[in-house]
Design a protein around this motif. Structure first.
Motif, PDB file in Angstrom:
ATOM      1  N   TRP A   1      21.412 -11.356 -20.921  1.00  0.00           N
ATOM      2  CA  TRP A   1      21.303 -10.794 -22.345  1.00  0.00           C
ATOM      3  C   TRP A   1      22.270  -9.730 -22.397  1.00  0.00           C
ATOM      4  CZ3 TRP A   1      19.430  -5.654 -21.988  1.00  0.00           C
ATOM      5  CH2 TRP A   1      18.892  -5.138 -20.699  1.00  0.00           C
ATOM      6  N   VAL A   2      22.644  -9.349 -23.532  1.00  0.00           N
ATOM      7  CA  VAL A   2      23.415  -8.098 -23.873  1.00  0.00           C
ATOM      8  C   VAL A   2      22.828  -6.910 -24.373  1.00  0.00           C
ATOM      9  CG1 VAL A   2      25.380  -7.526 -25.452  1.00  0.00           C
ATOM     10  CG2 VAL A   2      25.129  -9.796 -24.859  1.00  0.00           C
ATOM     11  N   ASN A   3      23.219  -5.935 -23.471  1.00  0.00           N
ATOM     12  CA  ASN A   3      22.270  -4.524 -23.636  1.00  0.00           C
ATOM     13  C   ASN A   3      22.884  -3.813 -24.820  1.00  0.00           C
ATOM     14  OD1 ASN A   3      24.774  -3.480 -23.042  1.00  0.00           O
ATOM     15  ND2 ASN A   3      23.746  -2.659 -20.871  1.00  0.00           N
TER      16      ASN A   3
ATOM     17  N   GLU B   1      26.872  -7.521 -20.812  1.00  0.00           N
ATOM     18  CA  GLU B   1      25.900  -8.699 -20.457  1.00  0.00           C
ATOM     19  C   GLU B   1      25.437  -8.346 -18.925  1.00  0.00           C
ATOM     20  OE1 GLU B   1      27.250 -12.855 -19.069  1.00  0.00           O
ATOM     21  OE2 GLU B   1      27.593 -12.957 -21.116  1.00  0.00           O
ATOM     22  N   VAL B   2      24.092  -8.423 -19.176  1.00  0.00           N
ATOM     23  CA  VAL B   2      23.221  -7.934 -17.942  1.00  0.00           C
ATOM     24  C   VAL B   2      22.553  -9.209 -17.859  1.00  0.00           C
ATOM     25  CG1 VAL B   2      21.331  -6.635 -17.256  1.00  0.00           C
ATOM     26  CG2 VAL B   2      23.243  -5.862 -19.017  1.00  0.00           C
ATOM     27  N   THR B   3      22.232  -9.378 -16.358  1.00  0.00           N
ATOM     28  CA  THR B   3      21.392 -10.526 -15.837  1.00  0.00           C
ATOM     29  C   THR B   3      20.163  -9.920 -15.077  1.00  0.00           C
ATOM     30  OG1 THR B   3      23.407 -11.929 -15.036  1.00  0.00           O
ATOM     31  CG2 THR B   3      21.342 -12.377 -14.148  1.00  0.00           C
TER      32      THR B   3
END
Length: 145
Positions: free
Chosen positions: A86-88, A93-95
């Motif tokens: 997702w995008v914070n 981009e964060v997993t």
């Protein structure tokens, strides 16, 4: 499609919170797991980087987790592993690594625990002359030698 099922040992990094999701309750918490390995060079144990997992436990497992577990408790968890990208708020981009708990309990290698069997709700009495059976009483589980 195959599922990835994992068993993790770690520590609760947060208290368990319960919320309603549709008609079911879901409990969530964070689990920290820190791998250790033996260093032959220094002949000492070396801690690895702490790995964090978001955990969800549905229905009665979630209710029991909320009643039994507290932040800092050592636990063993068996569940379905998934990742979410997702995008914070900063646009990065964060997993996230998430686990849906299937089995969950205290890690008895690190302490003791007391178990209380959950009671089941009584089924409605059948119409007719038969007497309803009583639900099992809540009592501690017996140890098996």
């Amino acid at each position: 499609m195959s599922e990835t099922v994992v068993t993790l040992q770690g520590w609760l990094g947060s208290d368990v919170t319960v919320r309603q999701a549709g008609e079911a309750q879901v409990a969530t918490f964070r689990l920290a797991s820190q791998p250790r390995r033996w260093s032959r060079r220094t002949e000492t144990w070396v801690d690895g980087e702490t790995q964090w997992y978001s955990v969800s436990a549905w229905r009665s497992l979630g209710e029991h987790a909320a009643a039994s577990l507290r932040r800092g408790d050592p636990v063993v968890l068996h569940g379905r592993l998934s990742t979410r990208i997702w995008v914070n708020n900063a646009g990065e981009e964060v997993t996230s690594v998430e686990v849906e708990a299937l089995l969950l309990g205290h890690d008895l290698a690190r302490g003791t625990s007391v178990f209380t069997r959950a009671t089941r709700a009584e089924a409605p009495a059948p119409s007719g002359d038969a007497e309803p059976s009583a639900a099992p009483s809540e009592q501690p589980a017996q140890a098996v030698a």
